[in-house]
Motif scaffolding. Structure first.
Motif, PDB file in Angstrom:
ATOM      1  N   ARG A   1       0.835  -1.206   0.000  1.00 24.27           N
ATOM      2  CA  ARG A   1       0.000   0.000   0.000  1.00 24.27           C
ATOM      3  C   ARG A   1       0.869   1.256   0.000  1.00 24.27           C
ATOM      4  O   ARG A   1       0.622   2.201  -0.737  1.00 24.27           O
TER       5      ARG A   1
ATOM      6  N   CYS B   1       2.451   1.799  -3.457  1.00 29.75           N
ATOM      7  CA  CYS B   1       1.468   2.330  -4.411  1.00 29.75           C
ATOM      8  C   CYS B   1       1.225   3.814  -4.176  1.00 29.75           C
ATOM      9  O   CYS B   1       1.131   4.589  -5.130  1.00 29.75           O
TER      10      CYS B   1
ATOM     11  N   GLN C   1       4.226   5.758  -5.511  1.00 25.82           N
ATOM     12  CA  GLN C   1       4.202   5.844  -6.967  1.00 25.82           C
ATOM     13  C   GLN C   1       3.186   6.875  -7.434  1.00 25.82           C
ATOM     14  O   GLN C   1       3.450   7.662  -8.349  1.00 25.82           O
ATOM     15  N   TYR C   2       2.023   6.888  -6.814  1.00 26.50           N
ATOM     16  CA  TYR C   2       0.968   7.844  -7.186  1.00 26.50           C
ATOM     17  C   TYR C   2       1.430   9.274  -6.922  1.00 26.50           C
ATOM     18  O   TYR C   2       1.245  10.162  -7.759  1.00 26.50           O
TER      19      TYR C   2
END
Length: 173
Positions: free
Chosen positions: A78, A81, A84-85
């Motif tokens: 999590r 992610c 990266q976002y």
């Protein structure tokens, strides 16, 4: 099983005979029977022990793990992610609001040197200001950096050449 005509005595007798060994309503005082005992006669109880006290109900988890803590692997995934976002958002250029402004700069009279007037106006420099051609072609400004008030103030400061200045058109790009 068909009961026939329930309005005739023969039909009612068939229904009564059928209901003799079946209990659909138990009185309040009494002993609770196993669920299979309420069905038709000569049918084996398929409900198991007949008890309704099942401890296995707590073991059923219809929506995933009932363990509230995240596993380390899920937590790490999590966070990766999310990182990266956020990096993708940081790389995306911000939208710069721009406007096209058509300025009507009026000289004092017909003897005013228009070339000198244009030179004076074009000498105004600002981050986010791009001058177009001088044949009543709009200049382009970045809204957050350059305002019409600032342009008017600086253009009308050339008092020897400029009588007044109007914004002839103002369009968002």
């Amino acid at each position: 099983m068909g009961f026939g005509d329930l309005k005739s005595p023969a039909g009612l007798q068939v229904l009564n005979d059928y209901l003799v060994d079946k209990s659909y309503i138990e009185g309040l005082p009494g002993v609770k029977k196993a669920l299979g005992k309420y069905g038709p006669a000569n049918v084996e109880d398929a409900t198991g022990s007949g008890g309704t006290d099942s401890k296995d109900d707590d073991d059923i988890d219809l929506f995933g793990s009932d363990d509230e803590e995240e596993s380390e692997k899920a937590k790490r995934l999590r966070e990766e992610c999310l990182a990266q976002y956020e990096s993708k958002l940081a790389k995306k250029p911000a939208l710069v609001a721009k406007s096209s402004i058509l300025l009507d700069v009026k000289p004092w009279d017909e003897e005013t040197d228009l070339a000198k007037l244009e030179e004076c106006v074009r000498s105004i420099q600002a981050d986010g200001l791009v001058w177009g051609s001088s044949k009543l072609v709009p200049c382009v400004v970045e809204d957050d950096k350059v305002g019409t008030d600032m342009l008017e103030e600086q253009i009308t400061a050339f008092e020897d050449y400029v009588q007044s200045m109007d914004v002839a058109a103002f369009n968002k790009i």
